[in-house]
Design a protein around this motif. Structure first.
Motif, PDB file in Angstrom:
ATOM      1  N   ARG A  87      -2.788 -18.210  10.527  1.00 19.91           N
ATOM      2  CA  ARG A  87      -1.326 -18.113  10.487  1.00 19.91           C
ATOM      3  C   ARG A  87      -0.732 -18.808   9.267  1.00 19.91           C
ATOM      4  O   ARG A  87       0.262 -18.355   8.712  1.00 19.91           O
ATOM      5  N   ALA A  88      -1.316 -19.935   8.861  1.00 16.68           N
ATOM      6  CA  ALA A  88      -0.780 -20.646   7.699  1.00 16.68           C
ATOM      7  C   ALA A  88      -0.904 -19.798   6.439  1.00 16.68           C
ATOM      8  O   ALA A  88       0.027 -19.722   5.629  1.00 16.68           O
ATOM      9  N   ALA A  89      -2.045 -19.141   6.272  1.00 14.18           N
ATOM     10  CA  ALA A  89      -2.232 -18.264   5.107  1.00 14.18           C
ATOM     11  C   ALA A  89      -1.268 -17.092   5.166  1.00 14.18           C
ATOM     12  O   ALA A  89      -0.723 -16.664   4.143  1.00 14.18           O
ATOM     13  N   GLY A  90      -1.039 -16.558   6.363  1.00 13.32           N
ATOM     14  CA  GLY A  90      -0.085 -15.469   6.502  1.00 13.32           C
ATOM     15  C   GLY A  90       1.326 -15.901   6.167  1.00 13.32           C
ATOM     16  O   GLY A  90       2.078 -15.164   5.529  1.00 13.32           O
ATOM     17  N   ALA A  91       1.704 -17.112   6.579  1.00 14.89           N
ATOM     18  CA  ALA A  91       3.035 -17.629   6.258  1.00 14.89           C
ATOM     19  C   ALA A  91       3.213 -17.779   4.754  1.00 14.89           C
ATOM     20  O   ALA A  91       4.267 -17.432   4.200  1.00 14.89           O
ATOM     21  N   ARG A  92       2.192 -18.294   4.093  1.00  9.62           N
ATOM     22  CA  ARG A  92       2.282 -18.443   2.622  1.00  9.62           C
ATOM     23  C   ARG A  92       2.416 -17.093   1.941  1.00  9.62           C
ATOM     24  O   ARG A  92       3.171 -16.945   0.967  1.00  9.62           O
ATOM     25  N   LEU A  93       1.702 -16.097   2.450  1.00  8.07           N
ATOM     26  CA  LEU A  93       1.803 -14.748   1.883  1.00  8.07           C
ATOM     27  C   LEU A  93       3.229 -14.209   2.034  1.00  8.07           C
ATOM     28  O   LEU A  93       3.794 -13.626   1.094  1.00  8.07           O
ATOM     29  N   LEU A  94       3.828 -14.402   3.202  1.00 11.75           N
ATOM     30  CA  LEU A  94       5.201 -13.937   3.423  1.00 11.75           C
ATOM     31  C   LEU A  94       6.178 -14.636   2.495  1.00 11.75           C
ATOM     32  O   LEU A  94       7.093 -14.009   1.940  1.00 11.75           O
ATOM     33  N   MET A  95       5.992 -15.942   2.300  1.00 13.14           N
ATOM     34  CA  MET A  95       6.912 -16.703   1.449  1.00 13.14           C
ATOM     35  C   MET A  95       6.747 -16.364  -0.018  1.00 13.14           C
ATOM     36  O   MET A  95       7.728 -16.128  -0.740  1.00 13.14           O
ATOM     37  N   GLU A  96       5.504 -16.338  -0.487  1.00 10.67           N
ATOM     38  CA  GLU A  96       5.235 -16.199  -1.916  1.00 10.67           C
ATOM     39  C   GLU A  96       5.421 -14.780  -2.433  1.00 10.67           C
ATOM     40  O   GLU A  96       5.888 -14.578  -3.555  1.00 10.67           O
ATOM     41  N   GLU A  97       5.063 -13.784  -1.626  1.00  7.07           N
ATOM     42  CA  GLU A  97       5.086 -12.399  -2.117  1.00  7.07           C
ATOM     43  C   GLU A  97       6.250 -11.577  -1.570  1.00  7.07           C
ATOM     44  O   GLU A  97       6.551 -10.506  -2.094  1.00  7.07           O
ATOM     45  N   HIS A  98       6.903 -12.081  -0.509  1.00  4.77           N
ATOM     46  CA  HIS A  98       7.986 -11.291   0.092  1.00  4.77           C
ATOM     47  C   HIS A  98       9.279 -12.079   0.237  1.00  4.77           C
ATOM     48  O   HIS A  98      10.242 -11.570   0.810  1.00  4.77           O
ATOM     49  N   GLY A  99       9.300 -13.302  -0.283  1.00  3.17           N
ATOM     50  CA  GLY A  99      10.529 -14.081  -0.315  1.00  3.17           C
ATOM     51  C   GLY A  99      11.055 -14.515   1.038  1.00  3.17           C
ATOM     52  O   GLY A  99      12.242 -14.828   1.177  1.00  3.17           O
ATOM     53  N   CYS A 100      10.191 -14.562   2.048  1.00  2.00           N
ATOM     54  CA  CYS A 100      10.639 -14.952   3.382  1.00  2.00           C
ATOM     55  C   CYS A 100      10.893 -16.456   3.435  1.00  2.00           C
ATOM     56  O   CYS A 100      10.099 -17.247   2.937  1.00  2.00           O
ATOM     57  N   ASP A 101      12.004 -16.836   4.058  1.00  2.92           N
ATOM     58  CA  ASP A 101      12.325 -18.260   4.194  1.00  2.92           C
ATOM     59  C   ASP A 101      12.477 -18.678   5.649  1.00  2.92           C
ATOM     60  O   ASP A 101      12.943 -19.769   5.963  1.00  2.92           O
TER      61      ASP A 101
END
Length: 342
Positions: free
Chosen positions: A124-138
């Motif tokens: 889940r942590a890696a997935g969260a980083r992917l969402l933040m870094e590549e899709h701008g999720c906050d």
């Protein structure tokens, strides 16, 4: 496990519960210890988990979608984290709702992806980083993973089905609980009672005694007028198919025949052909859930099957309009406090 949930889990405890009690005790002890002591990685965004105490459906996914819609109204950019039941990607993968098949990413992620980016991964942590870094999720909304995720949760909203509650109140394999309720309540920020019924009242009282806020919500069918007066062969492969059949009836549909399949079921060509043939012989319309439709979207189906299929979609509606905003604000407050503490 969810697709194999035995009916006795949702009935009054009997001899089977007694026979399985030693195994349930060990499972519960291990699950509780894991929840208390597992390392939880902190990520840079606030994390709101929508989970449940038991295996099986409780309405988590429509609740997660409702919260994502509220987050957008609050000028946030939400993203979903999901394990993806039956998913086959080794690394974190962002779902493409138009091209990914349910057998690769799971059915629930396909529904979530219609509303915000979804990272499917066991990490889940890696997935969260992917969402933040590549899709701008906050703002990260985790669909399930309450007991097993190795990520710090800022707010855990636990959904309990009012009709089924926590079943017989026993831990796997004697019942549907993933861990003892008392162990899970320690990590619960708020409890959401979903739908109508009294089966959840005991656990609601436990949560209230533990000082957890209790919220109420229900599901409302989208475009119910489409189903009023129709005669249907209803089929579903979800945690509690009878809930879906009742929903069709509640909007005025006549469920002349129904067929229940295991949760997350992938339909074979023969099963679908049988459904089509039976509906045709009896003069019925075929109707199913949005989750089932997601699984069928890229499956091998009889000619014209998808075009003729009625899909009853549902929305989660909170009894008090301000509750989604409150939950998101409390998630943000907990995240800010986490950042201050380092």
């Amino acid at each position: 496990m969810t697709s194999e949930a035995p009916p006795f889990w949702w009935e009054k405890p009997d001899w089977r519960v007694l026979v399985l009690a030693p195994v349930s005790a060990v499972y519960g002890m291990v699950a509780g210890r894991r929840m208390r002591h597992a390392p939880r990685e902190k990520v840079a965004a606030p994390v709101l988990c929508v989970g449940n105490f038991t295996v099986g459906g409780s309405g988590k996914t429509p609740v997660a979608i409702a919260l994502a819609k509220q987050a957008k109204r609050m000028q946030l950019t939400p993203g979903f984290l999901s394990r993806g039941h039956g998913g086959s990607f080794a690394k974190p993968h962002v779902v493409d709702a138009h091209h990914d098949a349910a057998k690769h990413v799971g059915d629930e992620p396909l529904l979530l992806a219609e509303h915000a980016p979804v990272a499917v991964t066991a990490n889940r942590a890696a997935g969260a980083r992917l969402l933040m870094e590549e899709h701008g999720c906050d703002f990260v909304i985790m669909d399930d993973g309450f007991q097993s995720a190795r990520i710090h949760i800022d707010y855990a909203l636990v959904v309990v089905d009012a009709r089924f509650g926590v079943g017989n109140g026993r831990v796997i394999p004697g019942g549907p609980l993933r861990a003892k309720v008392v162990d899970q309540l320690v990590f619960t920020s708020g409890l959401l009672k979903m739908g109508e019924g009294s089966a959840a009242d005991t656990v609601v009282r436990q949560a209230a005694r533990a000082g957890r806020p209790i919220f109420l919500a229900h599901v409302e069918p989208a475009k119910p007028a489409r189903f009023a007066g129709g005669r249907f062969l209803a089929f579903a492969g979800i945690g509690h198919p009878e809930k879906f059949f009742d929903t069709v009836r509640n909007v005025g549909g006549d469920v002349a025949l129904s067929r229940a399949f295991p949760d997350h079921h992938f339909y074979s060509a023969d099963e679908l052909a049988d459904l089509v043939g039976l509906a045709r012989r009896e003069g019925l319309r075929l109707v199913t859930t949005a989750k089932d439709a997601a699984r069928l979207r890229h499956a091998a189906t009889p000619a014209g099957f998808i075009e003729q299929l009625d899909v009853l979609e549902i929305d989660a509606v909170f009894e008090l309009d301000h509750v989604p905003e409150r939950i998101i604000n409390e998630t943000l407050d907990a995240w800010r406090l986490r950042k201050l503490r380092g």
